[in-house]
Motif scaffolding. Structure first.
Motif, PDB file in Angstrom:
ATOM      1  N   ASN A   1     -10.821  -1.927  17.622  1.00 54.41           N
ATOM      2  CA  ASN A   1      -9.427  -1.624  17.268  1.00 54.41           C
ATOM      3  C   ASN A   1      -9.198  -1.728  15.760  1.00 54.41           C
ATOM      4  O   ASN A   1      -8.191  -2.268  15.291  1.00 54.41           O
ATOM      5  CB  ASN A   1      -8.463  -2.560  18.008  1.00 54.41           C
ATOM      6  N   THR A   2     -10.149  -1.205  14.980  1.00 52.35           N
ATOM      7  CA  THR A   2     -10.068  -1.262  13.520  1.00 52.35           C
ATOM      8  C   THR A   2      -9.864   0.143  12.969  1.00 52.35           C
ATOM      9  O   THR A   2     -10.490   1.108  13.438  1.00 52.35           O
ATOM     10  CB  THR A   2     -11.343  -1.875  12.925  1.00 52.35           C
ATOM     11  N   VAL A   3      -8.973   0.265  11.977  1.00 57.92           N
ATOM     12  CA  VAL A   3      -8.685   1.546  11.334  1.00 57.92           C
ATOM     13  C   VAL A   3      -8.965   1.418   9.844  1.00 57.92           C
ATOM     14  O   VAL A   3      -9.025   0.306   9.294  1.00 57.92           O
ATOM     15  CB  VAL A   3      -7.231   1.991  11.583  1.00 57.92           C
ATOM     16  N   LEU A   4      -9.106   2.578   9.199  1.00 58.99           N
ATOM     17  CA  LEU A   4      -9.425   2.616   7.773  1.00 58.99           C
ATOM     18  C   LEU A   4      -8.445   3.540   7.060  1.00 58.99           C
ATOM     19  O   LEU A   4      -8.226   4.675   7.487  1.00 58.99           O
ATOM     20  CB  LEU A   4     -10.856   3.110   7.559  1.00 58.99           C
TER      21      LEU A   4
ATOM     22  N   ASN B   1      -0.348   6.319  15.026  1.00 60.69           N
ATOM     23  CA  ASN B   1       0.683   7.351  15.135  1.00 60.69           C
ATOM     24  C   ASN B   1       1.697   7.231  14.000  1.00 60.69           C
ATOM     25  O   ASN B   1       2.138   8.244  13.437  1.00 60.69           O
ATOM     26  CB  ASN B   1       1.376   7.244  16.491  1.00 60.69           C
ATOM     27  N   LYS B   2       2.078   6.008  13.657  1.00 59.83           N
ATOM     28  CA  LYS B   2       3.031   5.818  12.566  1.00 59.83           C
ATOM     29  C   LYS B   2       2.430   6.213  11.224  1.00 59.83           C
ATOM     30  O   LYS B   2       3.076   6.889  10.407  1.00 59.83           O
ATOM     31  CB  LYS B   2       3.496   4.362  12.531  1.00 59.83           C
ATOM     32  N   PHE B   3       1.189   5.797  10.988  1.00 61.18           N
ATOM     33  CA  PHE B   3       0.529   6.176   9.731  1.00 61.18           C
ATOM     34  C   PHE B   3       0.401   7.695   9.602  1.00 61.18           C
ATOM     35  O   PHE B   3       0.683   8.269   8.539  1.00 61.18           O
ATOM     36  CB  PHE B   3      -0.848   5.526   9.653  1.00 61.18           C
TER      37      PHE B   3
ATOM     38  N   ILE C   1       0.864  -1.179   0.000  1.00 61.52           N
ATOM     39  CA  ILE C   1       0.000   0.000   0.000  1.00 61.52           C
ATOM     40  C   ILE C   1       0.898   1.225   0.000  1.00 61.52           C
ATOM     41  O   ILE C   1       1.735   1.387   0.902  1.00 61.52           O
ATOM     42  CB  ILE C   1      -0.937   0.011   1.216  1.00 61.52           C
ATOM     43  N   ASP C   2       0.766   2.082  -1.001  1.00 57.37           N
ATOM     44  CA  ASP C   2       1.558   3.303  -1.104  1.00 57.37           C
ATOM     45  C   ASP C   2       0.776   4.441  -0.454  1.00 57.37           C
ATOM     46  O   ASP C   2      -0.294   4.833  -0.946  1.00 57.37           O
ATOM     47  CB  ASP C   2       1.858   3.621  -2.568  1.00 57.37           C
ATOM     48  N   LEU C   3       1.318   4.970   0.635  1.00 58.90           N
ATOM     49  CA  LEU C   3       0.629   6.046   1.352  1.00 58.90           C
ATOM     50  C   LEU C   3       0.646   7.363   0.577  1.00 58.90           C
ATOM     51  O   LEU C   3      -0.059   8.300   0.968  1.00 58.90           O
ATOM     52  CB  LEU C   3       1.261   6.240   2.732  1.00 58.90           C
ATOM     53  N   LYS C   4       1.444   7.449  -0.487  1.00 62.89           N
ATOM     54  CA  LYS C   4       1.406   8.654  -1.314  1.00 62.89           C
ATOM     55  C   LYS C   4       0.054   8.816  -1.996  1.00 62.89           C
ATOM     56  O   LYS C   4      -0.358   9.935  -2.306  1.00 62.89           O
ATOM     57  CB  LYS C   4       2.507   8.596  -2.370  1.00 62.89           C
ATOM     58  N   HIS C   5      -0.631   7.693  -2.220  1.00 71.67           N
ATOM     59  CA  HIS C   5      -1.940   7.730  -2.868  1.00 71.67           C
ATOM     60  C   HIS C   5      -3.082   7.753  -1.859  1.00 71.67           C
ATOM     61  O   HIS C   5      -4.233   7.587  -2.247  1.00 71.67           O
ATOM     62  CB  HIS C   5      -2.095   6.512  -3.788  1.00 71.67           C
ATOM     63  N   SER C   6      -2.753   7.930  -0.584  1.00 71.17           N
ATOM     64  CA  SER C   6      -3.793   7.928   0.441  1.00 71.17           C
ATOM     65  C   SER C   6      -4.577   9.234   0.416  1.00 71.17           C
ATOM     66  O   SER C   6      -3.994  10.324   0.327  1.00 71.17           O
ATOM     67  CB  SER C   6      -3.167   7.724   1.827  1.00 71.17           C
ATOM     68  N   ILE C   7      -5.900   9.104   0.461  1.00 69.90           N
ATOM     69  CA  ILE C   7      -6.763  10.281   0.575  1.00 69.90           C
ATOM     70  C   ILE C   7      -7.236  10.461   2.010  1.00 69.90           C
ATOM     71  O   ILE C   7      -7.997  11.392   2.300  1.00 69.90           O
ATOM     72  CB  ILE C   7      -7.964  10.167  -0.369  1.00 69.90           C
ATOM     73  N   THR C   8      -6.795   9.589   2.902  1.00 72.35           N
ATOM     74  CA  THR C   8      -7.107   9.712   4.326  1.00 72.35           C
ATOM     75  C   THR C   8      -6.066  10.611   4.963  1.00 72.35           C
ATOM     76  O   THR C   8      -4.871  10.287   4.968  1.00 72.35           O
ATOM     77  CB  THR C   8      -7.115   8.335   5.013  1.00 72.35           C
ATOM     78  N   ARG C   9      -6.500  11.753   5.473  1.00 76.24           N
ATOM     79  CA  ARG C   9      -5.569  12.695   6.075  1.00 76.24           C
ATOM     80  C   ARG C   9      -5.237  12.344   7.521  1.00 76.24           C
ATOM     81  O   ARG C   9      -4.125  12.600   7.982  1.00 76.24           O
ATOM     82  CB  ARG C   9      -6.152  14.113   6.020  1.00 76.24           C
ATOM     83  N   GLN C  10      -6.168  11.749   8.242  1.00 73.77           N
ATOM     84  CA  GLN C  10      -5.981  11.397   9.652  1.00 73.77           C
ATOM     85  C   GLN C  10      -6.502   9.985   9.864  1.00 73.77           C
ATOM     86  O   GLN C  10      -7.696   9.732   9.750  1.00 73.77           O
ATOM     87  CB  GLN C  10      -6.707  12.390  10.573  1.00 73.77           C
TER      88      GLN C  10
END
Length: 545
Positions: free
Chosen positions: A482-485, A528-530, A460-469
């Motif tokens: 304990n699930t994240v998106l 926190n890392k993401f 998964i390339d975080l450069k293409h992420s549209i999730t800001r937080q």
């Protein structure tokens, strides 16, 4: 009448006193007998008083010593509303506490010898600051030596007619300019470290920005020239000005190559001055502030050729005779500097303006110079290309359970994830992640080792992420704890359609990555890392778009 009444009252008082004295004499008591005054009138015995009360009522009450109550008689419980609460201590204990509390407290001063605490051990950051300060002090000494040597060379150029206005003098002026600014930048950074004691400069928003560093590259620098200046230069001919640019960040000062404005054709005048080369700054923080300065020096036409300037005589038959020190005009010039040959000089390059920009302005292509003098040959603007490259240092690995769509049915699969920089890869087992291509290239593996190599199942390339937080997912999407998106966006494919993990939005397709951690602590650590990686990408990578 009055005298008779007073006599009767006196007799009555005497009778009462005698009666009381008689009773007290008959019964012993703690009170001493009362001494009545003697009346001159004899007492009358015509009648006797009779006492109808017992003699014990006239006795003073005796205090009887009270024996301490037995423990069995003291209350052991107290009633609090409808509850019966046990007493931790006895009633006498509470009374004693109240008595002691009512006393005025007395301040007691105890004098003890001072205890010397051992000094705190130095942290890695303090060691790094000290090492940086030591490096800056050496840099200051180095630049001072360069300034001293360059000043001697310039003193010689100004004292010798052969080198007056020569290319050697111009290059020496450029070296002196760079050394002077580097020395001052090192002194400023050294002073900041002594005050702030941190490698990263303290700014209002420094705590909100990621600590990642990157590389800044500046290329294709163009300085527009004034139309009148170009016309006058074309009419006069020759060179006009020498131009050099300086890029400053913290203690770094990087110069551009020296360029000169030359005369061009009057029909097709060149109104722009191109500065060749590329300037690259390393270890630049995300909240950087750069200063770009432009300096000019009036050019002088060099008349003497190289052979005459260095007193070289061409002779094909004989070698050049060795000159004695007395005959050398370079070491003993005709004219010396007014301050002596050892005098330290200041740069003669004049400032033509400067610009200050940060990461928010790297998308610009043209800037306006500040404090540009009216006699400047420059138009007052500068064009250049600025690019930023981020070196992410975020690393984290662990187990996560991912949600997948298998033939329209949702399924949870446990995978081993590894986040390095902006790439999130996952394998089936942790041992597969350790077998990376870089490790194989170091040890030069054989074919059998490469057969054991397991590439990641997916990345998964975080450069293409549209999730800001990145945070806990809404229960409308997933009710698992304990699930994240993380949502990424890519170009739509013909076979893309809406499903549990993909959403079609016109020419784009949004892919939903639903990841579940084992515990709440692990979920917070992954978030926190993401967020650290995405925040750094927002500042650096997306600034080029």
């Amino acid at each position: 009448l009055n005298s008779e009444l007073s006599d009767i009252l006196d007799d009555v008082d005497d009778y009462i006193d005698e009666a009381l004295a008689y009773n007290e004499a008959q019964t012993a008591g703690p009170s001493p007998p009362k001494q009545g005054r003697q009346s001159p009138i004899e007492p009358s015995h015509s009648f006797n008083y009779k006492s109808f009360q017992s003699e014990s009522e006239f006795k003073s009450p005796m205090k009887k010593p009270t024996s301490p109550k037995k423990t069995e008689d003291l209350p052991t419980h107290v009633v609090d509303g409808n509850n019966l609460l046990p007493l931790t201590y006895t009633v006498s204990f509470y009374r004693k506490q109240q008595t002691q509390a009512s006393n005025t407290p007395v301040k007691q001063i105890s004098r003890q010898p001072p205890i010397e605490e051992p000094p705190e051990p130095c942290t890695d950051t303090q060691e790094q600051v000290r090492a940086k300060m030591f490096e800056l002090r050496n840099e200051v000494a180095k630049q001072e030596m360069i300034i001293s040597q360059t000043s001697q060379a310039l003193n010689l150029c100004n004292s010798t007619p052969e080198f007056m206005g020569s290319t050697e003098q111009v290059e020496a002026e450029r070296v002196l300019l760079v050394a002077t600014h580097r020395r001052q930048a090192a002194l400023n950074e050294l002073q900041r470290l002594e005050v702030e004691n941190t490698l990263r400069p303290l700014r209002p928003r420094s705590g909100q920005l990621p600590l990642e560093k990157g590389t800044l590259t500046i290329s294709k620098i163009v300085l527009p020239l004034k139309q009148k200046y170009v016309t006058a230069l074309a009419a006069a001919g020759g060179k006009g000005h020498h131009v050099v640019c300086l890029l400053k960040y913290a203690d770094q000062v990087l110069p551009t190559p020296l360029v000169s404005t030359v005369a061009t054709s009057t029909k097709n005048p060149e109104l722009e001055l191109d500065v060749p080369g590329v300037i690259k700054l390393n270890d630049v923080h995300s909240d950087f502030t750069l200063t770009f300065e432009v300096y000019c020096l009036q050019a002088q036409e060099e008349i003497l050729p190289h052979e005459i300037k260095y007193h070289i005589k061409k002779n094909n038959t004989k070698l050049t005779p060795k000159k004695s020190k007395q005959d050398s005009r370079l070491t003993r010039p005709v004219k010396e500097s007014p301050a002596g040959p050892q005098a330290v000089r200041s740069p003669t390059f004049a400032s033509m303006g400067y610009i200050v920009f940060s990461v928010q302005a790297v998308n610009k292509k043209q800037w306006s110079l500040n404090n540009t003098p009216s006699m400047s040959p420059l138009e007052g603007t500068v064009r250049m290309c600025v690019s930023c490259e981020l070196a992410l240092s975020v690393e984290h690995h662990g187990f996560l359970t991912m949600y997948e769509d298998i033939s329209g049915f949702g399924a949870w699969h446990r995978r081993w994830y590894f986040l390095k920089g902006h790439i999130l890869s996952y394998w089936k087992y942790p041992d597969d992640e350790r077998k990376t291509v870089s490790e194989f290239r170091k040890v030069q593996p054989d074919e059998e080792t490469f057969r054991d190599f397991q590439p990641p199942i997916n990345s998964i390339d975080l450069k293409h992420s549209i999730t800001r937080q990145v945070g806990p997912v809404s229960r409308d999407i997933c009710a698992r704890k304990n699930t994240v998106l993380i949502e990424t966006e890519r170009d739509a494919l013909p076979q893309d359609k809406d499903s549990l993990v993909t959403v079609r939005r016109g020419a784009k397709t949004v892919v939903r990555h639903i990841l579940s951690a084992d515990t709440k602590e692990e979920r917070i650590e992954w978030c926190n890392k993401f967020n650290a990686a995405i925040a750094a990408l927002d500042i650096w990578a997306r600034s080029r778009e």
